[in-house]
Design an enzyme around this catalytic site. Structure first.
Site, short mmCIF file in Angstrom:
data_model
loop_
_atom_site.label_atom_id
_atom_site.label_comp_id
_atom_site.label_asym_id
_atom_site.label_seq_id
_atom_site.Cartn_x
_atom_site.Cartn_y
_atom_site.Cartn_z
N TYR A 85 0.81 -1.22 0.00
CA TYR A 85 0.00 0.00 0.00
C TYR A 85 0.85 1.27 0.00
CZ TYR A 85 -3.40 -3.49 1.43
OH TYR A 85 -4.19 -4.61 1.47
N GLY A 104 13.73 8.30 9.67
CA GLY A 104 15.16 8.17 9.43
C GLY A 104 15.43 7.15 8.33
N LEU A 105 16.43 7.43 7.51
CA LEU A 105 16.77 6.55 6.39
C LEU A 105 17.62 5.38 6.88
CD1 LEU A 105 16.85 6.02 3.30
CD2 LEU A 105 18.97 7.34 3.27
N VAL A 106 17.22 4.18 6.50
CA VAL A 106 17.99 2.97 6.80
C VAL A 106 18.36 2.35 5.46
CG1 VAL A 106 18.02 0.75 7.97
CG2 VAL A 106 16.69 2.64 8.92
N ASP A 159 4.27 -8.55 13.96
CA ASP A 159 4.75 -9.05 12.66
C ASP A 159 6.27 -9.13 12.66
OD1 ASP A 159 4.66 -10.00 10.08
OD2 ASP A 159 4.40 -8.04 9.14
#
Length: 632
Positions: A77, A149-151, A194
């Site tokens: 999605y 935050g970018l990972v 999950d």
């Protein structure tokens, strides 16, 4: 995405008399196709801004405050973009969701819950080094945006796919950080629901982050703000009323009448890691996350999840019946703790606090865990089947190709701007190769080689039952190898053919299981007379030859790779640029499927031959009639 392309005449925003910025319905995200490098400074700047938002609240933002650099991931999605904040040059990951798509699939409430949980964990709880942190969120008439935050180190699932399994020390490191993150979630009455390797992200530093809170819920009566996405808060989140003091926070509270520490729920998550209580549609609490962690630990050490089956029905049945076993060679210290996790009754399952005191985590400094030094990941095969454990001497960066201009453009969705090249090299690239079928004028020596090849191929058609898997290419070497993955191994027939191709076949079921991809950076590493590794950019293959002829395989593969060096390089370049690696090598096919394809190909060839023959007959007939007219 065509609708993300900015209109050159659109205004970024319009200010009304009430002082609120209104983004036009057609406002689009700005896409920048220039080459961009993510540096430690840009990611550190992003973390500083997230820390500031924890103190002062989420800043008010719009899509026009970010330059969208590259599409770095897609979900069912959502899409995730690498973005640069215009004012600060900080690099973030922005998750973008289409409102219409969410409405069609009745997912809007779930996204509202995800936003409120992320906002609560970051803003109210102060964030955690191993939990995804939310910088801000906003929406316009068409989309919802989460800025985080970018990972960019991939995830644990990708690492397991590449390396197969980890040693005890590496598994302990990953598990300890997941335990620390789950402790934070559960202490603040949030259950993830999950837990799986794909939701354990790996940061540039080597530390982990638990991500994807799309299935998360609160428990123990915690009720979060129900603020959704409506016109009143469009293009804004909580505003910064003053830089001197933080804005008023949403109130989060527990309902006194809610005594249960769990919530009744329906099955969500990935079947391989789902807990028995979720399958039973029962009470789901923190112990569900612990079950998922146990499955992850098992897979890290063994190379496969604890519960596996031919279809989902049998898989879920095995989970409910706790039908799993530890493979030979599984570490004893890990057996005990995982055995206390994989228990059907969640009330009897080991708790987070008990896990932290378990001997498996002996030596972990829980107070300073964020400062621990992450392990360097290497190809590794555990001791099994009478063979000792082996570590690779080749580092992953030795086989990973560099980010050239084509790869960068592909990441930025600009592959269509580059002139397309055929995935099959031209005939000129095959000149001088003894087995290549070309339309060029052949020398006598080449004709003789072609004749010998055709004789061998005809003999192969008649006498080799595995010819059907070769697409009518000559087999150069074949033999049975044990294909290892962690503590598991499968016996496969390997076929090294022209092309080049290195196929592996499940002989009893007559199924082509896969193909080892040929790349310019492929490396073959012989560990002993029977064991050898094949390193490719996306995976390491661990192979064992019971006849102790590992070096013969290495020599044969190297010889074929040299012969087809141009083909391999060109095919790899095209696949890397276009992202078509899987389509080039194709999906797994059964023997029946390949026979059907061969028959269909023969029928097509016969039709073409008949058509050509008919056309030739018509031409000859016309010539004959013309000759008859000219004759006296």
């Amino acid at each position: 995405m065509e609708d993300l392309t900015p209109s050159p005449t659109s205004e970024d925003a319009q200010s009304s008399q009430d002082g609120i910025e209104h983004v036009r319905p057609t406002t689009s995200m700005r896409l920048d196709f220039s080459t961009t490098t993510v540096t430690e400074l840009s990611t550190d700047a992003a973390q500083d801004l997230i820390d500031q938002s924890i103190r002062l609240g989420c800043p008010r933002k719009t899509p026009n405050d970010f330059v969208f650099l590259a599409n770095i991931g897609e979900g069912a999605y959502s899409q995730v973009f690498r973005c640069r904040e215009v004012d600060t040059d900080a690099i973030f990951a922005v998750k973008v969701l289409q409102k219409a798509h969410l409405t069609r699939h009745n997912k809007t409430d779930a996204i509202v819950r995800e936003k409120n949980i992320l906002n609560y964990l970051t803003q109210e709880c102060g964030g955690h080094p191993f939990i995804t942190q939310l910088y801000t969120h906003f929406h316009d008439q068409a989309r919802i945006y989460f800025v985080m935050g970018l990972v960019d180190g991939g995830d644990l699932g990708e690492s397991l796919c590449h390396f197969g399994s980890f040693d005890l020390q590496t598994t302990r490191f990953f598990a300890s950080e997941i335990v620390s993150g789950l402790q934070f979630l559960h202490d603040h009455k949030v259950v993830h629901r999950d837990m799986k390797p794909e939701n354990v992200l790996i940061q540039r530093t080597g530390h982990t982050l638990i991500g994807d809170f799309g299935s998360a819920q609160t428990f123990d009566g915690l009720v979060l703000s129900q603020e959704g996405f409506n016109e009143d808060n469009q293009t804004t989140s909580r505003s910064l009323d003053s830089e001197e003091s933080p804005p008023p926070r949403h109130k989060y509270y527990s309902e006194d009448e809610e005594e249960s520490t769990a919530r009744r729920t329906t099955f969500v998550g990935t079947a391989l890691y789902v807990s028995p209580e979720m399958l039973a549609d029962g009470d789901v609490g923190p112990q569900t996350d612990i079950w998922g962690l146990g499955c992850i630990m098992f897979q890290c050490l063994a190379g496969q999840p604890p519960f596996r089956a031919v279809n989902q029905y049998h898989l879920l049945k095995r989970i409910q019946e706790l039908d799993y076993t530890f493979p030979e060679g599984f570490p004893d210290e890990a057996k005990e703790i995982i055995g206390k996790i994989l228990i059907a009754n969640p009330n009897n399952r080991i708790t987070i606090q008990e896990m932290m005191k378990h001997t498996f985590f002996e030596g972990v400094d829980w107070k300073n865990i964020a400062s621990a030094t992450p392990p360097v990941l290497h190809a590794y095969i555990p001791a099994t089947f009478g063979e000792p454990e082996y570590y690779s001497n080749i580092a992953p960066e030795d086989v990973e190709p560099g980010l050239d201009e084509n790869a960068m453009l592909r990441l930025m969705n600009m592959a269509d701007l580059i002139s397309s090249q055929p995935s099959t090299p031209s005939t000129s690239d095959h000149q001088g190769e003894p087995f290549a079928a070309t339309a060029l004028q052949r020398t006598d020596a080449q004709k003789e080689k072609a004749k010998i090849r055709e004789q061998k191929l005809q003999e192969q058609r008649l006498n080799n039952p595995f010819h059907i898997f070769t697409n009518n290419l000559l087999i150069l070497k074949q033999g049975y190898l044990e294909k290892k993955r962690g503590l598991f191994a499968r016996r496969r027939l390997f076929l090294l053919t022209e092309g080049p191709h290195l196929l592996y076949i499940d002989v009893p079921n007559k199924v082509l299981k896969g193909e080892i991809p040929w790349t310019p950076c492929m490396q073959i590493e012989v560990k002993n007379p029977g064991t050898f590794f094949i390193h490719t950019p996306n995976r390491v293959y661990y192979l064992f030859d019971g006849e102790k002829k590992a070096d013969e395989w290495r020599q044969a593969i190297e010889e074929v790779r040299k012969r087809y060096a141009k083909v391999i390089e060109q095919t790899f370049d095209v696949a890397t640029r276009d992202g078509t690696f899987g389509s080039i090598y194709g999906k797994k096919k059964s023997r029946k499927e390949m026979i059907r394809e061969q028959k269909a190909l023969r029928r097509k060839q016969e039709k073409e031959e008949k058509r050509e023959l008919k056309a030739e007959q018509q031409v000859n007939k016309k010539l004959s009639m013309q000759m008859d007219k000219k004759s006296p």
